[in-house]
Write a protein that holds these residues in place. Structure first.
Motif, PDB file in Angstrom:
ATOM      1  N   SER A 166       9.295  38.740  16.431  1.00  0.00           N
ATOM      2  CA  SER A 166      10.129  39.894  16.915  1.00  0.00           C
ATOM      3  C   SER A 166       9.637  41.108  17.221  1.00  0.00           C
ATOM      4  O   SER A 166       8.510  41.423  16.364  1.00  0.00           O
ATOM      5  CB  SER A 166      11.377  39.970  16.390  1.00  0.00           C
ATOM      6  OG  SER A 166      11.128  40.704  14.962  1.00  0.00           O
ATOM      7  N   LEU A 167       9.709  41.916  18.310  1.00  0.00           N
ATOM      8  CA  LEU A 167       9.109  43.136  18.506  1.00  0.00           C
ATOM      9  C   LEU A 167      10.256  44.150  18.666  1.00  0.00           C
ATOM     10  O   LEU A 167      11.316  44.179  19.300  1.00  0.00           O
ATOM     11  CB  LEU A 167       8.647  43.105  20.023  1.00  0.00           C
ATOM     12  CG  LEU A 167       7.879  44.471  20.673  1.00  0.00           C
ATOM     13  CD1 LEU A 167       7.216  44.921  19.847  1.00  0.00           C
ATOM     14  CD2 LEU A 167       7.738  44.342  21.971  1.00  0.00           C
ATOM     15  N   THR A 168       9.982  45.261  17.822  1.00  0.00           N
ATOM     16  CA  THR A 168      11.226  46.312  17.683  1.00  0.00           C
ATOM     17  C   THR A 168      10.574  47.408  18.251  1.00  0.00           C
ATOM     18  O   THR A 168       9.338  48.140  17.936  1.00  0.00           O
ATOM     19  CB  THR A 168      11.541  46.658  16.048  1.00  0.00           C
ATOM     20  OG1 THR A 168      11.980  45.164  15.564  1.00  0.00           O
ATOM     21  CG2 THR A 168      12.446  47.544  15.963  1.00  0.00           C
ATOM     22  N   ASN A 169      11.178  48.195  19.110  1.00  0.00           N
ATOM     23  CA  ASN A 169      11.059  49.506  19.752  1.00  0.00           C
ATOM     24  C   ASN A 169      11.856  50.413  19.137  1.00  0.00           C
ATOM     25  O   ASN A 169      12.963  50.797  19.668  1.00  0.00           O
ATOM     26  CB  ASN A 169      11.372  49.224  21.416  1.00  0.00           C
ATOM     27  CG  ASN A 169      10.723  50.564  21.958  1.00  0.00           C
ATOM     28  OD1 ASN A 169      10.389  51.453  21.478  1.00  0.00           O
ATOM     29  ND2 ASN A 169      11.361  50.781  23.467  1.00  0.00           N
ATOM     30  N   ALA A 170      11.273  51.381  18.301  1.00  0.00           N
ATOM     31  CA  ALA A 170      12.051  52.065  17.252  1.00  0.00           C
ATOM     32  C   ALA A 170      11.772  53.408  18.185  1.00  0.00           C
ATOM     33  O   ALA A 170      12.265  54.552  17.892  1.00  0.00           O
ATOM     34  CB  ALA A 170      11.594  52.326  15.941  1.00  0.00           C
ATOM     35  N   ALA A 196      14.935  51.198  24.455  1.00  0.00           N
ATOM     36  CA  ALA A 196      14.722  52.070  23.217  1.00  0.00           C
ATOM     37  C   ALA A 196      15.634  51.588  22.097  1.00  0.00           C
ATOM     38  O   ALA A 196      16.819  51.463  22.527  1.00  0.00           O
ATOM     39  CB  ALA A 196      14.668  53.350  23.488  1.00  0.00           C
ATOM     40  N   GLY A 197      15.158  51.448  20.794  1.00  0.00           N
ATOM     41  CA  GLY A 197      16.222  51.136  19.808  1.00  0.00           C
ATOM     42  C   GLY A 197      16.567  49.692  19.779  1.00  0.00           C
ATOM     43  O   GLY A 197      17.515  49.288  19.058  1.00  0.00           O
ATOM     44  N   ARG A 198      15.876  48.824  20.310  1.00  0.00           N
ATOM     45  CA  ARG A 198      16.238  47.431  20.450  1.00  0.00           C
ATOM     46  C   ARG A 198      15.229  46.456  19.932  1.00  0.00           C
ATOM     47  O   ARG A 198      13.932  47.033  19.616  1.00  0.00           O
ATOM     48  CB  ARG A 198      16.607  46.711  21.840  1.00  0.00           C
ATOM     49  CG  ARG A 198      17.511  47.712  22.689  1.00  0.00           C
ATOM     50  CD  ARG A 198      19.152  47.215  22.030  1.00  0.00           C
ATOM     51  NE  ARG A 198      19.304  45.880  22.134  1.00  0.00           N
ATOM     52  CZ  ARG A 198      20.115  45.227  23.238  1.00  0.00           C
ATOM     53  NH1 ARG A 198      20.392  46.085  24.211  1.00  0.00           N
ATOM     54  NH2 ARG A 198      20.159  44.391  23.091  1.00  0.00           N
ATOM     55  N   GLN A 199      15.401  45.329  19.625  1.00  0.00           N
ATOM     56  CA  GLN A 199      14.604  44.329  18.989  1.00  0.00           C
ATOM     57  C   GLN A 199      14.727  42.868  20.060  1.00  0.00           C
ATOM     58  O   GLN A 199      15.920  42.615  19.875  1.00  0.00           O
ATOM     59  CB  GLN A 199      14.788  44.060  17.774  1.00  0.00           C
ATOM     60  CG  GLN A 199      14.017  43.046  16.953  1.00  0.00           C
ATOM     61  CD  GLN A 199      14.463  42.995  15.489  1.00  0.00           C
ATOM     62  OE1 GLN A 199      15.423  43.198  14.973  1.00  0.00           O
ATOM     63  NE2 GLN A 199      13.497  42.191  14.666  1.00  0.00           N
ATOM     64  N   TYR A 200      13.396  42.503  20.463  1.00  0.00           N
ATOM     65  CA  TYR A 200      13.448  41.345  21.320  1.00  0.00           C
ATOM     66  C   TYR A 200      12.433  40.306  20.640  1.00  0.00           C
ATOM     67  O   TYR A 200      11.552  40.496  20.013  1.00  0.00           O
ATOM     68  CB  TYR A 200      13.220  41.488  22.714  1.00  0.00           C
ATOM     69  CG  TYR A 200      14.171  42.096  23.186  1.00  0.00           C
ATOM     70  CD1 TYR A 200      15.284  42.806  23.103  1.00  0.00           C
ATOM     71  CD2 TYR A 200      14.110  42.177  24.836  1.00  0.00           C
ATOM     72  CE1 TYR A 200      16.465  43.172  23.819  1.00  0.00           C
ATOM     73  CE2 TYR A 200      14.970  42.686  25.883  1.00  0.00           C
ATOM     74  CZ  TYR A 200      16.182  43.137  25.240  1.00  0.00           C
ATOM     75  OH  TYR A 200      17.468  43.705  25.770  1.00  0.00           O
ATOM     76  N   PRO A 201      12.869  39.001  20.717  1.00  0.00           N
ATOM     77  CA  PRO A 201      11.876  38.079  20.414  1.00  0.00           C
ATOM     78  C   PRO A 201      10.503  37.980  21.484  1.00  0.00           C
ATOM     79  O   PRO A 201      10.648  38.512  22.602  1.00  0.00           O
ATOM     80  CB  PRO A 201      12.539  36.525  20.425  1.00  0.00           C
ATOM     81  CG  PRO A 201      13.619  36.910  21.371  1.00  0.00           C
ATOM     82  CD  PRO A 201      13.841  38.157  21.038  1.00  0.00           C
ATOM     83  N   PHE A 202       9.361  37.512  20.944  1.00  0.00           N
ATOM     84  CA  PHE A 202       8.221  37.342  21.775  1.00  0.00           C
ATOM     85  C   PHE A 202       7.274  36.270  21.435  1.00  0.00           C
ATOM     86  O   PHE A 202       7.855  35.501  20.130  1.00  0.00           O
ATOM     87  CB  PHE A 202       7.435  38.809  21.588  1.00  0.00           C
ATOM     88  CG  PHE A 202       6.505  38.776  20.304  1.00  0.00           C
ATOM     89  CD1 PHE A 202       5.120  38.162  20.052  1.00  0.00           C
ATOM     90  CD2 PHE A 202       6.983  39.189  19.231  1.00  0.00           C
ATOM     91  CE1 PHE A 202       4.509  38.401  19.024  1.00  0.00           C
ATOM     92  CE2 PHE A 202       6.343  39.409  17.968  1.00  0.00           C
ATOM     93  CZ  PHE A 202       5.097  38.743  17.741  1.00  0.00           C
ATOM     94  N   ALA A 203       6.383  35.705  22.047  1.00  0.00           N
ATOM     95  CA  ALA A 203       5.694  34.748  22.050  1.00  0.00           C
ATOM     96  C   ALA A 203       4.350  35.073  22.632  1.00  0.00           C
ATOM     97  O   ALA A 203       4.103  35.740  23.835  1.00  0.00           O
ATOM     98  CB  ALA A 203       6.444  33.314  22.279  1.00  0.00           C
ATOM     99  N   VAL A 204       3.205  34.699  21.952  1.00  0.00           N
ATOM    100  CA  VAL A 204       2.047  34.773  22.600  1.00  0.00           C
ATOM    101  C   VAL A 204       0.963  33.786  22.194  1.00  0.00           C
ATOM    102  O   VAL A 204       1.203  33.319  20.836  1.00  0.00           O
ATOM    103  CB  VAL A 204       1.379  36.366  22.099  1.00  0.00           C
ATOM    104  CG1 VAL A 204       1.129  36.571  20.698  1.00  0.00           C
ATOM    105  CG2 VAL A 204       0.100  36.540  23.047  1.00  0.00           C
ATOM    106  N   VAL A 205      -0.138  33.375  22.826  1.00  0.00           N
ATOM    107  CA  VAL A 205      -0.749  32.217  22.632  1.00  0.00           C
ATOM    108  C   VAL A 205      -2.519  32.789  22.526  1.00  0.00           C
ATOM    109  O   VAL A 205      -2.752  33.538  23.350  1.00  0.00           O
ATOM    110  CB  VAL A 205      -0.802  31.400  23.802  1.00  0.00           C
ATOM    111  CG1 VAL A 205      -1.911  30.160  23.457  1.00  0.00           C
ATOM    112  CG2 VAL A 205       0.787  30.553  23.648  1.00  0.00           C
ATOM    113  N   SER A 206      -3.002  32.569  21.342  1.00  0.00           N
ATOM    114  CA  SER A 206      -4.223  33.013  21.270  1.00  0.00           C
ATOM    115  C   SER A 206      -5.121  31.677  21.111  1.00  0.00           C
ATOM    116  O   SER A 206      -4.734  30.845  21.010  1.00  0.00           O
ATOM    117  CB  SER A 206      -4.341  33.821  20.015  1.00  0.00           C
ATOM    118  OG  SER A 206      -5.575  33.858  19.681  1.00  0.00           O
ATOM    119  N   ARG A 207      -6.312  31.866  21.703  1.00  0.00           N
ATOM    120  CA  ARG A 207      -7.380  30.710  21.421  1.00  0.00           C
ATOM    121  C   ARG A 207      -7.818  30.513  19.917  1.00  0.00           C
ATOM    122  O   ARG A 207      -7.812  31.306  19.075  1.00  0.00           O
ATOM    123  CB  ARG A 207      -8.710  31.182  22.230  1.00  0.00           C
ATOM    124  CG  ARG A 207      -8.538  31.255  23.605  1.00  0.00           C
ATOM    125  CD  ARG A 207      -9.861  31.670  24.292  1.00  0.00           C
ATOM    126  NE  ARG A 207      -9.674  32.182  25.649  1.00  0.00           N
ATOM    127  CZ  ARG A 207     -10.057  31.484  26.680  1.00  0.00           C
ATOM    128  NH1 ARG A 207     -10.831  30.270  26.446  1.00  0.00           N
ATOM    129  NH2 ARG A 207      -9.885  31.762  27.867  1.00  0.00           N
TER     130      ARG A 207
END
Length: 160
Positions: A81-85, A124-135
């Motif tokens: 999760s990514l939180t934008n405070a 602003a002030g919200r939290q969303y799920p994220f996904a990222v792929v690394s090698r």
């Protein structure tokens, strides 16, 4: 490209108006008024679009929490999760992905790292799920821990 299209339309309309140069006709005057109104609206939009440009800032107010790590043949999928405070809406965040090898309890070394831009809108002030792929790290080294750290944030300027 938009400016080139605008100039082409202006030239075409001027040529048409020049060919029908009759001030006494109502259609001519309506066309002139419509063209002047449209051009002024387009020019206003061209010069005011910079008010919505995105700004690159330091990663203050961002929190990345990794909750799931899945390895596959093509890479490692890190999700959480990514939180934008912060006070500004987020357009994207540049994250540094690090694979760490920790042979002892307190000492870790970086085996592999890369930087990616995670494009997602987070108000602003919200939290969303994220996904990222690394090698996968080169040389088949064992990875004990993955770490994500925000490096920069791309935000929308405040319109308030």
């Amino acid at each position: 490209m938009r400016l080139l299209l605008l100039f082409a339309v202006v030239i075409a309309v001027i040529v048409l108006l020049w060919g029908s140069w009759q001030w006494g006709r109502r259609a001519f005057l309506i066309t002139v008024v419509a063209v002047v109104t449209g051009l002024s609206a387009l020019l206003y939009g061209m010069f005011q679009e910079s008010a919505n440009d995105q700004v690159l800032l330091a990663p203050e107010g961002l929190e990345l929490a990794v909750s799931d790590i899945r390895e596959s043949e093509s890479g490692v999928r890190l999700s959480g999760s990514l939180t934008n405070a912060g006070e500004l809406d987020l357009a994207a965040v540049d994250v540094q992905i690090q694979a760490l090898a920790c042979p002892t309890a307190g000492e870790c070394r970086v085996v592999y790292q890369e930087q990616q831009r995670l494009q997602m809108y987070v108000p602003a002030g919200r939290q969303y799920p994220f996904a990222v792929v690394s090698r996968h790290p080169p040389d088949q080294e064992t990875v004990d821990r993955w770490q994500l750290r925000p490096v920069a944030r791309l935000v929308y300027p405040s319109s308030r």
